[in-house]
Design an enzyme around this catalytic site. Structure first.
Site, short mmCIF file in Angstrom:
data_model
loop_
_atom_site.label_atom_id
_atom_site.label_comp_id
_atom_site.label_asym_id
_atom_site.label_seq_id
_atom_site.Cartn_x
_atom_site.Cartn_y
_atom_site.Cartn_z
N SER A 89 0.84 -1.20 0.00
CA SER A 89 0.00 0.00 0.00
C SER A 89 0.87 1.24 0.00
O SER A 89 1.67 1.46 0.93
CB SER A 89 -0.89 0.01 1.24
OG SER A 89 -1.49 1.28 1.38
N HIS A 125 -1.02 -1.10 -4.35
CA HIS A 125 -2.34 -0.83 -3.78
C HIS A 125 -2.44 0.67 -3.51
O HIS A 125 -1.63 1.23 -2.75
CB HIS A 125 -2.49 -1.63 -2.48
CG HIS A 125 -3.82 -1.51 -1.82
ND1 HIS A 125 -4.91 -2.29 -2.16
CD2 HIS A 125 -4.24 -0.71 -0.82
CE1 HIS A 125 -5.94 -1.98 -1.40
NE2 HIS A 125 -5.55 -1.02 -0.57
N ASP A 184 -4.72 3.68 -2.09
CA ASP A 184 -5.87 4.02 -1.25
C ASP A 184 -6.39 5.40 -1.60
O ASP A 184 -5.68 6.40 -1.43
CB ASP A 184 -5.44 4.01 0.23
CG ASP A 184 -5.21 2.61 0.76
OD1 ASP A 184 -5.98 1.70 0.39
OD2 ASP A 184 -4.26 2.43 1.54
N MET A 194 -8.99 8.11 -0.51
CA MET A 194 -9.82 8.46 0.65
C MET A 194 -10.34 9.88 0.48
O MET A 194 -9.58 10.77 0.08
CB MET A 194 -8.99 8.38 1.94
CG MET A 194 -8.34 7.04 2.18
SD MET A 194 -7.49 7.05 3.78
CE MET A 194 -6.67 5.45 3.72
N HIS A 251 -8.22 1.03 -4.21
CA HIS A 251 -9.15 0.79 -3.10
C HIS A 251 -9.84 2.12 -2.81
O HIS A 251 -9.21 3.03 -2.25
CB HIS A 251 -8.37 0.26 -1.89
CG HIS A 251 -9.21 0.08 -0.66
ND1 HIS A 251 -8.66 -0.13 0.59
CD2 HIS A 251 -10.56 0.05 -0.47
CE1 HIS A 251 -9.63 -0.27 1.48
NE2 HIS A 251 -10.78 -0.16 0.86
N MET A 265 -12.01 4.30 -0.78
CA MET A 265 -12.68 4.54 0.50
C MET A 265 -13.37 5.88 0.39
O MET A 265 -12.94 6.89 0.97
CB MET A 265 -11.66 4.50 1.64
CG MET A 265 -11.21 3.09 1.98
SD MET A 265 -9.68 3.04 2.91
CE MET A 265 -8.53 3.06 1.55
N MET A 309 -11.55 -5.93 5.13
CA MET A 309 -10.71 -4.98 5.89
C MET A 309 -10.39 -5.60 7.24
O MET A 309 -11.29 -5.99 7.98
CB MET A 309 -11.45 -3.64 6.09
CG MET A 309 -11.55 -2.78 4.84
SD MET A 309 -9.96 -2.40 4.07
CE MET A 309 -9.11 -1.50 5.38
N ASP A 367 -6.50 -6.45 4.13
CA ASP A 367 -5.87 -5.13 4.14
C ASP A 367 -5.93 -4.54 5.54
O ASP A 367 -7.02 -4.29 6.05
CB ASP A 367 -6.61 -4.23 3.14
CG ASP A 367 -6.02 -2.83 3.06
OD1 ASP A 367 -4.96 -2.58 3.66
OD2 ASP A 367 -6.64 -1.99 2.37
#
Ligand SMILES: O=C(CO)[C@@H](O)[C@H](O)COP(=O)(O)O
Length: 220
Positions: free
Chosen positions: A8, A31, A33, A35, A64, A66, A135, A173
């Site tokens: 990540s 990966h 993220d 957000m 990913h 979020m 998660m 994760d």
């Protein structure tokens, strides 16, 4: 099924993302993220930066999301060239329609579940997805400790995937490290996201290889 390692970049140096993507060239995925400070209490990056990361990454990108309203935003990440786009079950209005759209755009489609979200309502929908992301910490931040109570959910998904004869990957994760990866693999996970364990290591390729070897020992 072999074990796939996806470091990540939340734990990378955000002023040196191209360099830090280069550092994980031996991984299977990077990966990323995304957000939005609504779905989770943290803010990272959006499409303009993501598009450049896809262009400079030596490995395929696993996004990913979020974020709130993935129905609106997720297709853009597939269009930008993500190999895989995962959105949250808790945030999506029409998860099946969205998964079909992501696949139509050429991306794998992933469904993520917070630690407290049950998988039961989604088991009948497994054929619509390429991956389920369990998660193993509350989403939002790196460096948290692995929640052991998520292991039964991983086992439940692995059993359902096997019974249905599907090729749906199970990703974990949060808090994944040499100390926890074997338990996650034994429970049924085959894709492992690790942020602080990889970027905090003295030798990143060695750490990726060590995590992969530990997980492979329990491959499903
Ligand atoms: O999605 C997230 C956090 O919400 C993760 O991808 C973290 O980046 C994992 O970090 P570590 O727990 O491995 O440090």
């Amino acid at each position: 099924m072999s074990a796939l390692i996806a470091p990540s970049i939340l734990s990378a140096d955000f002023a040196n993302l191209e360099r830090d993507l280069g550092a994980i060239a031996t991984a299977d995925y990077a990966h990323v993220d995304v957000m939005d400070n609504h779905f989770v209490p943290n803010l990272t990056l959006g499409l303009p930066i993501f598009e450049r990361l896809v262009q400079v990454s030596p490995v395929p990108i696993d996004a990913h999301l979020m974020i709130a309203d993935p129905d609106r935003w997720a297709p853009g990440y597939a269009e930008a060239g993500a190999a895989s786009v995962t959105f949250h079950a808790e945030a999506a209005t029409a998860p099946v329609r969205l998964a079909r759209e992501l696949r139509r755009l050429g991306s794998r489609a992933g469904l993520a579940l917070r630690p407290a979200t049950s998988v039961e309502p989604f088991l009948d929908l497994l054929p619509e997805f390429d991956m389920l992301l369990v998660m193993t910490v509350e989403p939002g931040f790196g460096g948290q400790s692995f929640i052991e109570g998520t292991l039964p959910k991983i086992r439940r998904i692995r059993d359902a995937v096997s019974e249905a004869g599907l090729d749906v990957w199970i990703q974990v994760d949060g808090g994944v490290s040499r100390a926890t990866i074997e338990r996650a693999a034994e429970a049924g996970a085959n894709v492992f996201v690790a942020g602080s364990a990889v970027y905090g290591a003295e030798n990143i390729p060695e750490e990726i290889a060590a995590l992969r070897a530990l997980a492979e020992g329990h491959a499903h």
